[in-house]
Design an enzyme around this catalytic site. Structure first.
Site, PDB file in Angstrom:
ATOM      1  N   TYR A 195       0.789  -1.232   0.000  1.00  0.00           N
ATOM      2  CA  TYR A 195       0.000   0.000   0.000  1.00  0.00           C
ATOM      3  C   TYR A 195       0.825   1.288   0.000  1.00  0.00           C
ATOM      4  O   TYR A 195       1.812   1.411   0.729  1.00  0.00           O
ATOM      5  CB  TYR A 195      -0.916   0.013   1.223  1.00  0.00           C
ATOM      6  N   LYS A 204       7.507   8.358  -1.708  1.00  0.00           N
ATOM      7  CA  LYS A 204       8.196   8.808  -0.499  1.00  0.00           C
ATOM      8  C   LYS A 204       9.612   8.224  -0.406  1.00  0.00           C
ATOM      9  O   LYS A 204      10.547   8.884   0.040  1.00  0.00           O
ATOM     10  CB  LYS A 204       7.390   8.460   0.758  1.00  0.00           C
ATOM     11  N   SER A 246       1.213  14.776   6.362  1.00  0.00           N
ATOM     12  CA  SER A 246       0.287  13.902   5.648  1.00  0.00           C
ATOM     13  C   SER A 246      -1.155  14.135   6.111  1.00  0.00           C
ATOM     14  O   SER A 246      -1.407  14.264   7.309  1.00  0.00           O
ATOM     15  CB  SER A 246       0.671  12.448   5.890  1.00  0.00           C
ATOM     16  N   ASP A 273       2.054  16.969  -3.675  1.00  0.00           N
ATOM     17  CA  ASP A 273       2.668  16.211  -2.569  1.00  0.00           C
ATOM     18  C   ASP A 273       4.180  16.389  -2.454  1.00  0.00           C
ATOM     19  O   ASP A 273       4.704  16.381  -1.350  1.00  0.00           O
ATOM     20  CB  ASP A 273       2.340  14.717  -2.728  1.00  0.00           C
TER      21      ASP A 273
HETATM   22  P1  GTP Z   1      -1.148  13.447   1.956  1.00  0.00           P
HETATM   23  O1  GTP Z   1      -1.590  12.963   0.618  1.00  0.00           O
HETATM   24  O2  GTP Z   1      -1.303  12.416   3.033  1.00  0.00           O
HETATM   25  O3  GTP Z   1       0.224  14.006   1.967  1.00  0.00           O
HETATM   26  O4  GTP Z   1      -2.221  14.549   2.423  1.00  0.00           O
HETATM   27  P2  GTP Z   1      -2.554  16.065   2.006  1.00  0.00           P
HETATM   28  O5  GTP Z   1      -1.709  17.007   2.795  1.00  0.00           O
HETATM   29  O6  GTP Z   1      -2.571  16.222   0.534  1.00  0.00           O
HETATM   30  O7  GTP Z   1      -4.040  16.236   2.602  1.00  0.00           O
HETATM   31  P3  GTP Z   1      -5.446  16.474   1.863  1.00  0.00           P
HETATM   32  O8  GTP Z   1      -5.484  17.748   1.086  1.00  0.00           O
HETATM   33  O9  GTP Z   1      -5.800  15.242   1.140  1.00  0.00           O
HETATM   34  O10 GTP Z   1      -6.426  16.659   3.119  1.00  0.00           O
HETATM   35  C1  GTP Z   1      -6.583  15.710   4.120  1.00  0.00           C
HETATM   36  C2  GTP Z   1      -7.865  15.934   4.893  1.00  0.00           C
HETATM   37  O11 GTP Z   1      -7.903  17.258   5.421  1.00  0.00           O
HETATM   38  C3  GTP Z   1      -9.109  15.767   4.020  1.00  0.00           C
HETATM   39  O12 GTP Z   1     -10.071  15.046   4.726  1.00  0.00           O
HETATM   40  C4  GTP Z   1      -9.558  17.188   3.788  1.00  0.00           C
HETATM   41  O13 GTP Z   1     -10.950  17.272   3.590  1.00  0.00           O
HETATM   42  C5  GTP Z   1      -9.099  17.921   5.049  1.00  0.00           C
HETATM   43  N1  GTP Z   1      -8.797  19.361   4.775  1.00  0.00           N
HETATM   44  C6  GTP Z   1      -8.036  19.836   3.768  1.00  0.00           C
HETATM   45  N2  GTP Z   1      -8.004  21.201   3.770  1.00  0.00           N
HETATM   46  C7  GTP Z   1      -8.761  21.597   4.812  1.00  0.00           C
HETATM   47  C8  GTP Z   1      -9.123  22.882   5.348  1.00  0.00           C
HETATM   48  O14 GTP Z   1      -8.738  23.938   4.859  1.00  0.00           O
HETATM   49  N3  GTP Z   1      -9.909  22.877   6.469  1.00  0.00           N
HETATM   50  C9  GTP Z   1     -10.358  21.721   7.041  1.00  0.00           C
HETATM   51  N4  GTP Z   1     -11.125  21.807   8.126  1.00  0.00           N
HETATM   52  N5  GTP Z   1     -10.042  20.476   6.554  1.00  0.00           N
HETATM   53  C10 GTP Z   1      -9.257  20.417   5.467  1.00  0.00           C
HETATM   54  C1  SPV Z   2       1.469  10.682   2.836  1.00  0.00           C
HETATM   55  O1  SPV Z   2       1.263   9.846   3.739  1.00  0.00           O
HETATM   56  O2  SPV Z   2       2.034  11.779   3.044  1.00  0.00           O
HETATM   57  C2  SPV Z   2       1.002  10.403   1.457  1.00  0.00           C
HETATM   58  C3  SPV Z   2       0.487   9.059   1.159  1.00  0.00           C
HETATM   59  O3  SPV Z   2       1.098  11.263   0.602  1.00  0.00           O
HETATM   60  S1  SPV Z   2       1.751   7.888   0.949  1.00  0.00           S
HETATM   61  O4  SPV Z   2       1.974   7.718  -0.488  1.00  0.00           O
HETATM   62  O5  SPV Z   2       1.271   6.644   1.548  1.00  0.00           O
HETATM   63  O6  SPV Z   2       2.974   8.341   1.571  1.00  0.00           O
HETATM   64 MN    MN Z   3       2.144  13.088   1.372  1.00  0.00          MN
END
Ligand code: GTP
Ligand code: SPV
Ligand code: MN
Length: 581
Positions: A195, A204, A246, A273
């Protein structure tokens, strides 16, 4: 045929003993075959051909749903080179303990050889990797997430300048699961997980852990950052890179839709990312997105919060560990529609709307081609990258960190990044919601001693007088009942507007002990349901909270001993002094 590559693949095949070895060229016929076999063996389910054409559904093993930081190791000769924030294994011990797990691991399976490029084909910043895997799910994901196949072999030629990644599902037992990195020989071994970041080795493992070491040695930066272009009503586009841990909002910020009140503003996605940043001839930092797709968090993604992601995933995408409706469509919590009556959960059980089991795992994800994003930047494959004006650091904090502040200068900004704290999320196994230090959102991804990494950031700042301005943001402050104080998502552009104005020397700010904070009316809230009292709470710098915060940062810095850069030590002392501590 590249002899070095051939020898390595032969050696891996001899040890893992697959039934057959398939070198992937990246063609359509080839991936059609992989999906056909994956449908046959249960790796994939076909989704609704009318509403989700060419989309596939996958369930991972229920004990294999996120990155495993406690099983992720840096295998440097010296423990000190991995540093106190990484798990370390001596390369000899890795060979003794983990290499035997690969013996015969691919019996009865196909070994796929995936040559891939991180970054646009032909770009001087791009880098080649080769992943060997026995997982069809990995093959399908790598085909979306990287430029793979023939194009990568052509870019590699006879060169030995590539990252070797060996991956096997093994028996998927967490007891025999290891993600190992050998930075000096640019090699990755991953076994026992199928995964995400554990198994898609270009992401990563290569683009951050191995590449961060290369970046230190070669004078550039490999970061856990989104890259986004912000176009103002005058038609000028400026680029921002932002590091959030993340599942803390990178994908969402990268694809933001401007609020109705901000007429004429547009947002362009370059990456969601990972950013690789190098100096251009003009002394500015230029960023490329090494990836070719998005591996995004599904829950919370809705037509309202992230309409661009919603449109991106309507074809040629993979959905992992979400709910599956009887119409073979995906569903997840926070999708903005009520749960369908008939649905199967991510675990494959019938969904019970009154039960405790979620339909989608909190770390369920979509994999989608970047060029399907409606707001993909025309510059996203520019081989030179895009010039960065501002760097944002951020975390998920219920209190303490205001909505936004600006660092006093580059070195103070490095300190602000080094001191980032964030509540843990479901993106990694372990407790969720616990504040931990996550410097530059790189805690799980820095391939060497984090103290040396901060010094590298300080050194980068001495090489140019055109460094980006550094800011810190926090969209996640809560009231006493746990309700978010700031609406977030598209409304975050209001904060970026202040950031852009600060970069242009136009916006006013209040000087506080932590940096420059917007004045009470500094953020445009027209048309927003956020009153003055809430806004002042959002911008508040509470000395009591910050004493605790600086104590915690000091304790964390203490773990680095001699490796803590003098500059970071002095920044912490100065920060304490500004609070009279
Ligand atoms: P990785 O892929 O793990 O690196 O994550 P990421 O940083 O790209 O996070 P992503 O944008 O997918 O958001 C993760 C969660 O945070 C989701 O459930 C979103 O709905 C929530 N989220 C994102 N932006 C906001 C915001 O501005 N406010 C709130 N309350 N939640 C947010
Ligand atoms: C994170 O965990 O920051 C991701 C998903 O973007 S993974 O590819 O599992 O690292
Ligand atoms: Mn990430």
């Amino acid at each position: 045929m590249n002899q070095d590559l051939k020898q390595w693949v032969d050696a891996c095949a001899a040890h893992t003993q697959p039934d057959r070895v398939v070198w992937l060229d990246g063609s359509q016929e080839e991936i059609d075959r992989v999906y056909a076999e994956g449908l046959e063996d249960g790796t994939f389910l076909r989704m609704n051909e009318e509403t989700y054409p060419d989309c596939y559904y996958h369930r991972s093993d229920p004990n294999d749903v996120a990155r495993v930081e406690h099983l992720t190791f840096i295998c440097s000769e010296k423990e000190e080179d991995a540093g106190p924030t990484n798990h370390w294994k001596h390369p000899d011990k890795a060979r003794e303990e983990v290499w035997p797990l690969f013996e015969g691991a691919m019996k009865g399976r196909t070994m796929y050889v995936i040559p891939y490029i991180m970054g646009p084909a032909g770009s001087a910043i791009s880098k080649v990797g080769v992943e060997i895997t026995d997982s069809r799910y990995v093959v399908a994901n790598m085909r979306i997430m990287t430029r793979m196949g023939k194009v990568a072999l052509e870019q590699l030629g006879d060169s030995t300048d590539y990252c070797k990644g060996l991956h096997s599902l093994g028996d998927l037992s967490p007891d025999r699961r290891f993600i190992l990195h050998f930075p000096s020989r640019r090699e990755i071994w991953s076994i026992g997980s199928g995964y995400g970041g554990n198994a898609l080795l270009g992401k990563k493992c290569y683009a951050l852990r191995i590449a961060s070491v290369m970046a230190r040695d070669q004078g550039w930066l490999a970061e856990h950052m989104l890259i986004v272009g912000i176009e103002n009503p005058q038609g000028e586009t400026r680029y921002v890179a932002a590091a959030f841990p993340s599942a803390c909002g990178k994908t969402n910020l990268a694809m933001l839709v401007p609020p109705a009140s901000m007429k004429g503003w547009r947002v362009w996605t370059v990456g969601d990312d990972i950013a690789w940043m190098k100096f251009g001839d003009d002394g500015r930092l230029y960023a490329i997105n090494p990836e070719n797709g998005f591996f995004g968090v599904a829950p919370g993604t809705s037509e309202k919060t992230n309409p661009n992601a919603f449109k991106t995933v309507r074809e040629n995408s993979i959905f992992t560990n979400v709910g599956l409706t009887d119409d073979r469509e995906p569903w997840w919590e926070g999708m903005g529609t009520s749960a369908p009556e008939k649905m199967t959960t991510w675990k494959g059980a019938p969904y019970d709307p009154n039960g405790a089991e979620r339909a989608a795992h909190p770390n369920s994800r979509f994999t989608a081609p970047a060029d399907q994003c409606p707001c993909i930047s025309p510059e996203w494959e520019n081989p030179q990258g895009v010039p960065i004006d501002a760097i944002l650091f951020g975390g998920r904090r219920a209190r303490t960190n205001p909505l936004v502040f600006q660092s006093f200068d580059w070195n103070h900004g490095v300190f602000v990044g080094a001191a980032v704290g964030s509540e843990t999320t479901a993106a990694a196994t372990g407790a969720v919601g616990v504040v931990r230090r996550d410097p530059m959102a790189m805690l799980p991804f820095c391939g060497y001693n984090m103290g040396d990494y901060w010094q590298h950031w300080v050194d980068m700042g001495t090489r140019s007088d055109k460094m980006p301005k550094i800011f810190h943001v926090n969209w996640f402050q809560q009231d006493d009942r746990g309700k978010y104080l700031w609406p977030g998502f598209g409304e975050n552009l209001r904060v970026l507007q202040w950031v852009m104005n600060r970069c242009a020397g136009k916006a006013e700010a209040e000087e506080t002990p932590i940096g420059y904070v917007p004045k009470a009316d500094g953020i445009d809230t027209s048309g927003l349901d956020v009153d003055g009292a809430t806004m002042s709470r959002l911008l508040e710098v509470d000395p009591g909270d910050w004493k605790k915060e600086l104590d915690d940062q000091g304790e964390f810095f203490g773990r680095f001993g001699d490796k803590l850069p003098a500059e970071m030590k002095s920044q912490l002392e100065k920060a304490r002094a500004r609070f009279g501590l």
